[in-house]
Design a protein around this motif. Sequence first.
Motif, PDB file in Angstrom:
ATOM      1  N   ASP A   1       0.860  -1.187   0.000  1.00 22.01           N
ATOM      2  CA  ASP A   1       0.000   0.000   0.000  1.00 22.01           C
ATOM      3  C   ASP A   1       0.896   1.236   0.000  1.00 22.01           C
ATOM      4  O   ASP A   1       1.578   1.537   0.994  1.00 22.01           O
ATOM      5  N   LEU A   2       0.885   1.993  -1.092  1.00 19.64           N
ATOM      6  CA  LEU A   2       1.771   3.162  -1.205  1.00 19.64           C
ATOM      7  C   LEU A   2       1.408   4.241  -0.192  1.00 19.64           C
ATOM      8  O   LEU A   2       2.295   4.879   0.400  1.00 19.64           O
ATOM      9  N   ASN A   3       0.123   4.472  -0.002  1.00 22.48           N
ATOM     10  CA  ASN A   3      -0.302   5.506   0.947  1.00 22.48           C
ATOM     11  C   ASN A   3       0.155   5.167   2.369  1.00 22.48           C
ATOM     12  O   ASN A   3       0.563   6.057   3.134  1.00 22.48           O
ATOM     13  N   LYS A   4       0.077   3.901   2.701  1.00 20.67           N
ATOM     14  CA  LYS A   4       0.532   3.478   4.018  1.00 20.67           C
ATOM     15  C   LYS A   4       2.037   3.706   4.164  1.00 20.67           C
ATOM     16  O   LYS A   4       2.517   4.224   5.184  1.00 20.67           O
ATOM     17  N   ALA A   5       2.811   3.324   3.144  1.00 17.81           N
ATOM     18  CA  ALA A   5       4.264   3.497   3.191  1.00 17.81           C
ATOM     19  C   ALA A   5       4.635   4.976   3.323  1.00 17.81           C
ATOM     20  O   ALA A   5       5.514   5.349   4.107  1.00 17.81           O
ATOM     21  N   MET A   6       3.927   5.833   2.581  1.00 19.19           N
ATOM     22  CA  MET A   6       4.219   7.266   2.643  1.00 19.19           C
ATOM     23  C   MET A   6       3.850   7.853   3.997  1.00 19.19           C
ATOM     24  O   MET A   6       4.552   8.718   4.536  1.00 19.19           O
ATOM     25  N   ALA A   7       2.766   7.351   4.566  1.00 17.14           N
ATOM     26  CA  ALA A   7       2.364   7.830   5.893  1.00 17.14           C
ATOM     27  C   ALA A   7       3.377   7.417   6.951  1.00 17.14           C
ATOM     28  O   ALA A   7       3.685   8.186   7.878  1.00 17.14           O
ATOM     29  N   LEU A   8       3.906   6.215   6.833  1.00 16.04           N
ATOM     30  CA  LEU A   8       4.912   5.755   7.783  1.00 16.04           C
ATOM     31  C   LEU A   8       6.193   6.595   7.697  1.00 16.04           C
ATOM     32  O   LEU A   8       6.808   6.934   8.710  1.00 16.04           O
ATOM     33  N   ILE A   9       6.587   6.931   6.479  1.00 13.82           N
ATOM     34  CA  ILE A   9       7.770   7.786   6.295  1.00 13.82           C
ATOM     35  C   ILE A   9       7.541   9.153   6.957  1.00 13.82           C
ATOM     36  O   ILE A   9       8.414   9.677   7.664  1.00 13.82           O
ATOM     37  N   LYS A  10       6.348   9.731   6.749  1.00 13.89           N
ATOM     38  CA  LYS A  10       6.039  11.023   7.347  1.00 13.89           C
ATOM     39  C   LYS A  10       6.070  10.961   8.870  1.00 13.89           C
ATOM     40  O   LYS A  10       6.585  11.875   9.537  1.00 13.89           O
ATOM     41  N   GLU A  11       5.545   9.887   9.435  1.00 16.24           N
ATOM     42  CA  GLU A  11       5.545   9.731  10.887  1.00 16.24           C
ATOM     43  C   GLU A  11       6.970   9.665  11.435  1.00 16.24           C
ATOM     44  O   GLU A  11       7.281  10.254  12.480  1.00 16.24           O
ATOM     45  N   GLU A  12       7.859   8.972  10.742  1.00 21.67           N
ATOM     46  CA  GLU A  12       9.242   8.862  11.206  1.00 21.67           C
ATOM     47  C   GLU A  12       9.967  10.206  11.115  1.00 21.67           C
ATOM     48  O   GLU A  12      10.797  10.538  11.963  1.00 21.67           O
TER      49      GLU A  12
ATOM     50  N   PRO B   1       8.496  18.795   4.366  1.00 22.84           N
ATOM     51  CA  PRO B   1       9.092  17.633   3.692  1.00 22.84           C
ATOM     52  C   PRO B   1       8.277  17.226   2.467  1.00 22.84           C
ATOM     53  O   PRO B   1       7.049  17.376   2.428  1.00 22.84           O
ATOM     54  N   THR B   2       8.954  16.725   1.479  1.00 21.24           N
ATOM     55  CA  THR B   2       8.315  16.230   0.257  1.00 21.24           C
ATOM     56  C   THR B   2       8.358  14.703   0.259  1.00 21.24           C
ATOM     57  O   THR B   2       9.418  14.110   0.410  1.00 21.24           O
ATOM     58  N   ILE B   3       7.185  14.093   0.099  1.00 21.68           N
ATOM     59  CA  ILE B   3       7.088  12.633   0.012  1.00 21.68           C
ATOM     60  C   ILE B   3       6.219  12.321  -1.195  1.00 21.68           C
ATOM     61  O   ILE B   3       5.023  12.652  -1.216  1.00 21.68           O
ATOM     62  N   ALA B   4       6.791  11.712  -2.222  1.00 24.21           N
ATOM     63  CA  ALA B   4       6.045  11.493  -3.461  1.00 24.21           C
ATOM     64  C   ALA B   4       6.579  10.255  -4.167  1.00 24.21           C
ATOM     65  O   ALA B   4       7.746   9.882  -4.020  1.00 24.21           O
TER      66      ALA B   4
ATOM     67  N   LEU C   1      10.239   9.073  -3.367  1.00 23.39           N
ATOM     68  CA  LEU C   1      11.214  10.144  -3.137  1.00 23.39           C
ATOM     69  C   LEU C   1      10.826  10.921  -1.888  1.00 23.39           C
ATOM     70  O   LEU C   1       9.665  11.325  -1.729  1.00 23.39           O
ATOM     71  N   THR C   2      11.804  11.134  -1.010  1.00 23.93           N
ATOM     72  CA  THR C   2      11.569  11.884   0.224  1.00 23.93           C
ATOM     73  C   THR C   2      12.645  12.957   0.357  1.00 23.93           C
ATOM     74  O   THR C   2      13.842  12.653   0.239  1.00 23.93           O
ATOM     75  N   ARG C   3      12.210  14.196   0.581  1.00 20.39           N
ATOM     76  CA  ARG C   3      13.140  15.316   0.739  1.00 20.39           C
ATOM     77  C   ARG C   3      12.830  16.051   2.033  1.00 20.39           C
ATOM     78  O   ARG C   3      11.678  16.443   2.263  1.00 20.39           O
ATOM     79  N   VAL C   4      13.859  16.231   2.846  1.00 19.39           N
ATOM     80  CA  VAL C   4      13.695  16.866   4.154  1.00 19.39           C
ATOM     81  C   VAL C   4      14.743  17.956   4.296  1.00 19.39           C
ATOM     82  O   VAL C   4      15.937  17.711   4.075  1.00 19.39           O
ATOM     83  N   TRP C   5      14.295  19.155   4.652  1.00 24.76           N
ATOM     84  CA  TRP C   5      15.219  20.264   4.914  1.00 24.76           C
ATOM     85  C   TRP C   5      15.619  20.258   6.381  1.00 24.76           C
ATOM     86  O   TRP C   5      14.773  20.157   7.270  1.00 24.76           O
ATOM     87  N   VAL C   6      16.926  20.375   6.627  1.00 21.89           N
ATOM     88  CA  VAL C   6      17.452  20.327   7.996  1.00 21.89           C
ATOM     89  C   VAL C   6      18.525  21.394   8.162  1.00 21.89           C
ATOM     90  O   VAL C   6      18.995  22.002   7.186  1.00 21.89           O
ATOM     91  N   ASP C   7      18.923  21.611   9.408  1.00 21.73           N
ATOM     92  CA  ASP C   7      20.083  22.467   9.665  1.00 21.73           C
ATOM     93  C   ASP C   7      21.320  21.833   9.058  1.00 21.73           C
ATOM     94  O   ASP C   7      21.447  20.600   8.986  1.00 21.73           O
TER      95      ASP C   7
ATOM     96  N   GLU D   1      13.396   0.052   9.753  1.00 21.47           N
ATOM     97  CA  GLU D   1      12.843  -0.695  10.886  1.00 21.47           C
ATOM     98  C   GLU D   1      11.326  -0.565  10.961  1.00 21.47           C
ATOM     99  O   GLU D   1      10.621  -1.526  11.300  1.00 21.47           O
ATOM    100  N   ARG D   2      10.792   0.612  10.603  1.00 25.78           N
ATOM    101  CA  ARG D   2       9.336   0.820  10.643  1.00 25.78           C
ATOM    102  C   ARG D   2       8.661   0.005   9.548  1.00 25.78           C
ATOM    103  O   ARG D   2       7.582  -0.575   9.769  1.00 25.78           O
ATOM    104  N   PHE D   3       9.243  -0.048   8.380  1.00 25.13           N
ATOM    105  CA  PHE D   3       8.689  -0.870   7.303  1.00 25.13           C
ATOM    106  C   PHE D   3       8.645  -2.340   7.716  1.00 25.13           C
ATOM    107  O   PHE D   3       7.662  -3.041   7.466  1.00 25.13           O
ATOM    108  N   ASP D   4       9.722  -2.805   8.358  1.00 30.42           N
ATOM    109  CA  ASP D   4       9.755  -4.199   8.804  1.00 30.42           C
ATOM    110  C   ASP D   4       8.655  -4.465   9.829  1.00 30.42           C
ATOM    111  O   ASP D   4       7.987  -5.512   9.784  1.00 30.42           O
ATOM    112  N   ALA D   5       8.465  -3.518  10.747  1.00 33.69           N
ATOM    113  CA  ALA D   5       7.464  -3.704  11.800  1.00 33.69           C
ATOM    114  C   ALA D   5       6.047  -3.654  11.268  1.00 33.69           C
ATOM    115  O   ALA D   5       5.139  -4.324  11.792  1.00 33.69           O
TER     116      ALA D   5
END
Length: 287
Positions: A203-214, A227-230, A242-248, A265-269
């Motif tokens: 499920d792509l939506n589930k995978a993207m939601a998990l990435i956002k949560e992390e 952050p960009t998740i697409a 693709l995931t893009r995160v701006w950081v210091d 680890e979250r994907f495995d769980a």
Amino acid sequence: MQDGTGGAGDPSEKLNVAVTFIHGMVEKAAAYLPSVVGALIVLIVGLWLAGRIKKLVEAGITRSGKVDQTLSGFLSSLVHYGLIALVIITTLGVFGVPTTSFAAVIGAAGLAIGLALQGTLGHVASGVMMLGFRPFDVGDFVEAAGVSGTVKHIGLFTTEMSTTDNKKLIIPNGMIFDDVITNYAGFTTRRVDFLFGVSYDDDLNKAMALIKEEIEKDGRGKTDPEPTIAVDSLGDSSVNILTRVWVDRDDYFPVKWALTKAVKERFDAEGVSIPYPCRSVYMEKTE
């Protein structure tokens, strides 16, 4: 035979010759004395002024706070030696020496030296430009002249860097200034890019939601920009997110390493699979 009234060996005659010689020398010295005194005054006062002007130039550049200490010392010394050369030429002119031909000789010598040292002088010019325009500072991690490392020292001839495994690099400034310079420490923020591959059956939506949560759980990602998740592409064996995160800037590698581990680890769980590359092989029967 000579008599005792005079002659080549007569002491009085020798004394007259000596007095005449000394008198002539005194007259010649008296004729040159004004020039000598004037030349000495010009030399002493000129050298004193050159030293004072050097200190004033160096102090003024240092107070501005915009020029590197190495460059300020170089510029003040350049002014100092230029003034000394001018003082020497002026002193010779006061003394009566033709300065036109002397200046021509100095110019020819300077041209010859410049041609002989054009490579070295090119590095010095590049060093002056780098110290003046500051494409990077000491402590910045940069990529230039085909190498990358942390800048340790910027000199007039060379720049010293240390690699990530602590090797010392000494690079001529001309090679750096003539090349594209990538300064990874040029801005306060950086963007971390990830590419997570999941199975076509997930499920792509589930995978993207998990990435956002992390990302939110980590807390070091910027919210502006968000952050960009697409879904980026459909690979041979996976759907790539693709995931893009701006950081210091200083958090670039810590976030990259931490989120890569956390998402795996979250994907495995959660039962989201990261597929291995696979290839289908079809075999035909031959009779």
